[in-house]
Design a protein around this motif. Structure first.
Motif, PDB file in Angstrom:
ATOM      1  N   ALA A 384      17.926  -6.237  20.814  1.00 37.53           N
ATOM      2  CA  ALA A 384      16.655  -5.199  21.077  1.00 37.53           C
ATOM      3  C   ALA A 384      16.567  -4.243  20.198  1.00 37.53           C
ATOM      4  O   ALA A 384      15.402  -3.555  20.225  1.00 37.53           O
ATOM      5  N   CYS A 385      17.778  -3.940  19.307  1.00 37.28           N
ATOM      6  CA  CYS A 385      17.457  -2.578  18.640  1.00 37.28           C
ATOM      7  C   CYS A 385      16.536  -2.891  17.497  1.00 37.28           C
ATOM      8  O   CYS A 385      16.795  -3.622  16.542  1.00 37.28           O
ATOM      9  N   PRO A 386      15.369  -2.092  17.406  1.00 36.41           N
ATOM     10  CA  PRO A 386      14.656  -2.287  16.578  1.00 36.41           C
ATOM     11  C   PRO A 386      14.979  -1.709  15.246  1.00 36.41           C
ATOM     12  O   PRO A 386      14.501  -1.956  13.891  1.00 36.41           O
ATOM     13  N   TYR A 387      16.247  -1.056  15.203  1.00 37.51           N
ATOM     14  CA  TYR A 387      16.812  -0.327  13.749  1.00 37.51           C
ATOM     15  C   TYR A 387      17.834  -1.255  13.149  1.00 37.51           C
ATOM     16  O   TYR A 387      18.962  -0.953  12.544  1.00 37.51           O
ATOM     17  N   PHE A 388      18.164  -2.361  13.945  1.00 38.03           N
ATOM     18  CA  PHE A 388      19.101  -3.385  13.491  1.00 38.03           C
ATOM     19  C   PHE A 388      20.745  -2.722  13.494  1.00 38.03           C
ATOM     20  O   PHE A 388      21.351  -3.142  12.579  1.00 38.03           O
ATOM     21  N   LEU A 389      20.577  -1.725  14.536  1.00 38.83           N
ATOM     22  CA  LEU A 389      22.058  -1.085  14.511  1.00 38.83           C
ATOM     23  C   LEU A 389      22.777  -2.011  15.540  1.00 38.83           C
ATOM     24  O   LEU A 389      22.499  -2.830  16.143  1.00 38.83           O
ATOM     25  N   ASN A 390      24.064  -1.866  15.714  1.00 37.77           N
ATOM     26  CA  ASN A 390      24.985  -2.622  16.775  1.00 37.77           C
ATOM     27  C   ASN A 390      25.413  -1.333  17.642  1.00 37.77           C
ATOM     28  O   ASN A 390      26.164  -0.999  17.923  1.00 37.77           O
ATOM     29  N   PRO A 391      24.528  -1.554  18.980  1.00 41.15           N
ATOM     30  CA  PRO A 391      24.419  -0.406  19.977  1.00 41.15           C
ATOM     31  C   PRO A 391      25.969  -0.655  20.777  1.00 41.15           C
ATOM     32  O   PRO A 391      26.448   0.627  21.103  1.00 41.15           O
ATOM     33  N   SER A 392      26.313  -1.681  21.014  1.00 43.04           N
ATOM     34  CA  SER A 392      27.454  -2.033  21.836  1.00 43.04           C
ATOM     35  C   SER A 392      28.688  -1.230  21.062  1.00 43.04           C
ATOM     36  O   SER A 392      29.438  -0.704  21.833  1.00 43.04           O
ATOM     37  N   CYS A 417      15.567   5.486  21.310  1.00 42.87           N
ATOM     38  CA  CYS A 417      14.311   4.770  21.963  1.00 42.87           C
ATOM     39  C   CYS A 417      14.754   4.022  23.218  1.00 42.87           C
ATOM     40  O   CYS A 417      14.069   4.139  24.066  1.00 42.87           O
ATOM     41  N   GLY A 418      16.047   3.961  23.502  1.00 45.31           N
ATOM     42  CA  GLY A 418      16.489   3.359  24.761  1.00 45.31           C
ATOM     43  C   GLY A 418      16.415   2.041  24.959  1.00 45.31           C
ATOM     44  O   GLY A 418      16.646   1.522  26.094  1.00 45.31           O
ATOM     45  N   SER A 419      15.855   1.279  23.788  1.00 40.21           N
ATOM     46  CA  SER A 419      15.843  -0.279  24.090  1.00 40.21           C
ATOM     47  C   SER A 419      17.141  -0.801  24.403  1.00 40.21           C
ATOM     48  O   SER A 419      17.121  -1.816  25.213  1.00 40.21           O
ATOM     49  N   CYS A 420      18.254  -0.546  23.774  1.00 40.07           N
ATOM     50  CA  CYS A 420      19.450  -1.102  24.164  1.00 40.07           C
ATOM     51  C   CYS A 420      20.054  -0.960  25.529  1.00 40.07           C
ATOM     52  O   CYS A 420      20.571  -1.778  26.154  1.00 40.07           O
ATOM     53  N   THR A 421      19.950   0.321  26.201  1.00 36.12           N
ATOM     54  CA  THR A 421      20.116   0.549  27.565  1.00 36.12           C
ATOM     55  C   THR A 421      19.211  -0.293  28.337  1.00 36.12           C
ATOM     56  O   THR A 421      19.789  -0.857  29.349  1.00 36.12           O
TER      57      THR A 421
HETATM   58  S1  SF4 Z   1      18.624   3.952  21.191  1.00 33.56           S
HETATM   59 FE1  SF4 Z   1      19.643   1.648  21.045  1.00 33.56          FE
HETATM   60  S2  SF4 Z   1      18.062   0.438  20.503  1.00 33.56           S
HETATM   61 FE2  SF4 Z   1      16.946   2.524  20.061  1.00 33.56          FE
HETATM   62  S3  SF4 Z   1      17.271   2.827  17.899  1.00 33.56           S
HETATM   63 FE3  SF4 Z   1      19.402   3.768  19.106  1.00 33.56          FE
HETATM   64  S4  SF4 Z   1      20.635   2.115  19.143  1.00 33.56           S
HETATM   65 FE4  SF4 Z   1      18.860   1.184  18.514  1.00 33.56          FE
END
Ligand code: SF4
Ligand code: SF4
Length: 450
Positions: A384-392, A417-421
């Protein structure tokens, strides 16, 4: 040719992101109404990114609607104007929307005043240079109305040698529920196009692209009908996907360009502004109207009469809710902004500020937090992360307070942005953990700097 190009751009889009239900039907077709003037207004001095404004008035002083009452104190700062004719009643700390007390100017409205703005002579913007535009904008009090509240002049202050090719008017409004940018594009299309003409001319940009998500067909058709051939402006419909309105996602969708970390869009010859900000700039030049009234979408399951309102800055949230028929009995949470990036309102007596795009009310059913389970390493947050991060991973490190390790994983790239949550099946409050980590890091930096 243009249509073909638009279709190919529309298909390009951006990677990742999520598809929350948009809930825009509640207010998309509700015309904007002006809320009646109240008796008291609280105007915090830090409604923008950067240094707080400095008061220019004293307690007891008579002020008239549109008068400047605070001036910028740095380049990244802006003016503040009174939205009503009345008297300054206090220069003191007042509760802001987030519950924190901050320096503010309190104005009591004169109940006998007409509250009409003094007409101003339209400015001859054609005789201005871009540098003069940058000097002029701090007097207007205009900030980026898409959420960041960056004082408007900052975007247009370009490094030597930078040449702008594209102006992007951001009409994505990708946050669910919010429709105030949509209403600006429908109700104030001509003003928006005049604002585009001002900025496009002063920037010397070749073209302006208005990016609008496909769930706003009325805005797309209305603007297209007004654009003249040869004007150098086109509307490009965009896929409905969150966070389409994020500047880097928008640039990727419209132009297929990546803005590398550490660079600004201007470095690639691109400037992007929200459509409401551009309309506000047109108002400033054409009628001398400073930024004193905020368009606010009031919506959500807890609102009796979902609406789009024109609200004087400083109006209490409570007054806005009352005008919309009040809250349902089972309302549990009021949010300022959209549901993905907005923040809970800590106190209903708090004022509407320049960033208050929405006031949303949610019931117990909507706000029930899913029970939190351990991470099952499904990877949905990564997808989901549009910034290609590793949210977990970032969330795990945030819990362990391993902030330096988080920085190494590009924590500061996260736009919250909250897409990960939203996508996490285990109900892990990922963005909240990341937000806390970022705020702790900022605090640590301030402490080191003394
Ligand atoms: S809130 Fe989550 S999905 Fe959005 S940019 Fe940050 S880590 Fe990525
Ligand atoms: S979406 Fe939730 S459960 Fe899945 S990997 Fe990310 S944090 Fe873990």
């Amino acid at each position: 040719m243009n249509a073909l190009r638009a279709v190919s751009l529309f298909r390009r889009g951006f990677a990742h992101g999520v598809h929350p239900p948009d809930h825009k039907a509640l207010t998309a077709e509700v015309p904007t109404q002006r809320i009646p003037f109240a008796s008291r207004y609280v105007l915090p001095l830090n409604q923008h990114l950067g240094a707080p404004a400095r008061p220019l008035v004293e307690v007891g002083q008579r002020v008239r609607r549109g008068q400047r009452i605070a001036e910028p104190t740095a380049f990244v700062s802006t003016s503040l104007h009174t939205p009503v004719t009345g008297w300054v009643r206090a220069l003191d700390r007042r509760c802001g929307p987030d519950g924190a007390y901050q320096e503010a100017i309190e104005i009591e409205a004169d109940p006998y005043a007409t509250q009409r703005l003094e007409p101003a002579v339209p400015r001859d913007w054609r005789s201005l240079s871009l540098e003069e535009l940058v000097e002029e904008l701090p007097h207007s009090g205009i900030v980026g109305l898409g959420g960041a509240a960056l004082p408007a002049q900052v975007k247009y202050s370009l490094r030597a040698g930078v040449r702008i090719r594209y102006l992007i008017a951001n009409g994505a409004e990708c946050e669910p529920y919010l429709t105030n940018d949509h209403r600006v594009m429908v109700e104030r299309a001509e003003t928006l196009l005049r604002g585009i003409e001002i900025l496009q001319t002063l920037l010397g940009a070749e073209e302006t692209i208005i990016g609008i998500e496909l769930n706003k067909p009325e805005a797309i058709a209305g603007l297209r009908a007004l654009i003249q051939p040869g004007q150098g402006v086109r509307v490009v419909p965009l896929r409905v996907k969150y966070p389409q309105g994020d500047s880097k996602m928008m640039i990727r969708s419209l132009l297929g360009r990546e803005v590398p970390a550490g660079l600004h869009a201007a470095d690639l010859g691109i400037i992007m502004n929200n459509v409401s900000t551009i309309a506000a700039i047109a108002d400033w030049f054409e009628t001398g109207t400073p930024y004193i009234d905020r368009r606010v979408t009031v919506s959500g399951p807890g609102i009796a009469r979902p609406s789009n309102l024109l609200v004087p800055l400083g109006t209490q949230v409570r007054e806005v809710l009352r005008f919309c028929g009040g809250l349902s009995e089972d309302t549990r949470e009021v949010i300022m902004g959209g549901p993905m990036m907005g923040k809970p309102v800590a106190n209903l007596d708090a004022p509407i500020v320049k960033t208050s795009s929405g006031i949303l009310a949610f019931t117990a059913k909507d706000t029930a937090r899913p029970r939190e389970y351990p991470c099952i390493r499904c990877g949905r947050c990564v997808e989901a992360c549009p910034y290609f991060l590793n949210p977990s991973r970032l969330a795990r490190l945030a819990r362990a307070r391993l902030y330096d390790e988080m920085k190494r994983l590009n924590l500061m790239e996260c736009v919250e942005c909250g897409s990960c949550t939203y996508s996490c099946p285990s109900g892990i409050p990922i963005v909240q953990l990341i937000r806390t980590a970022k705020s702790n890091l900022r605090g640590r930096r301030r402490a080191v700097q003394g």
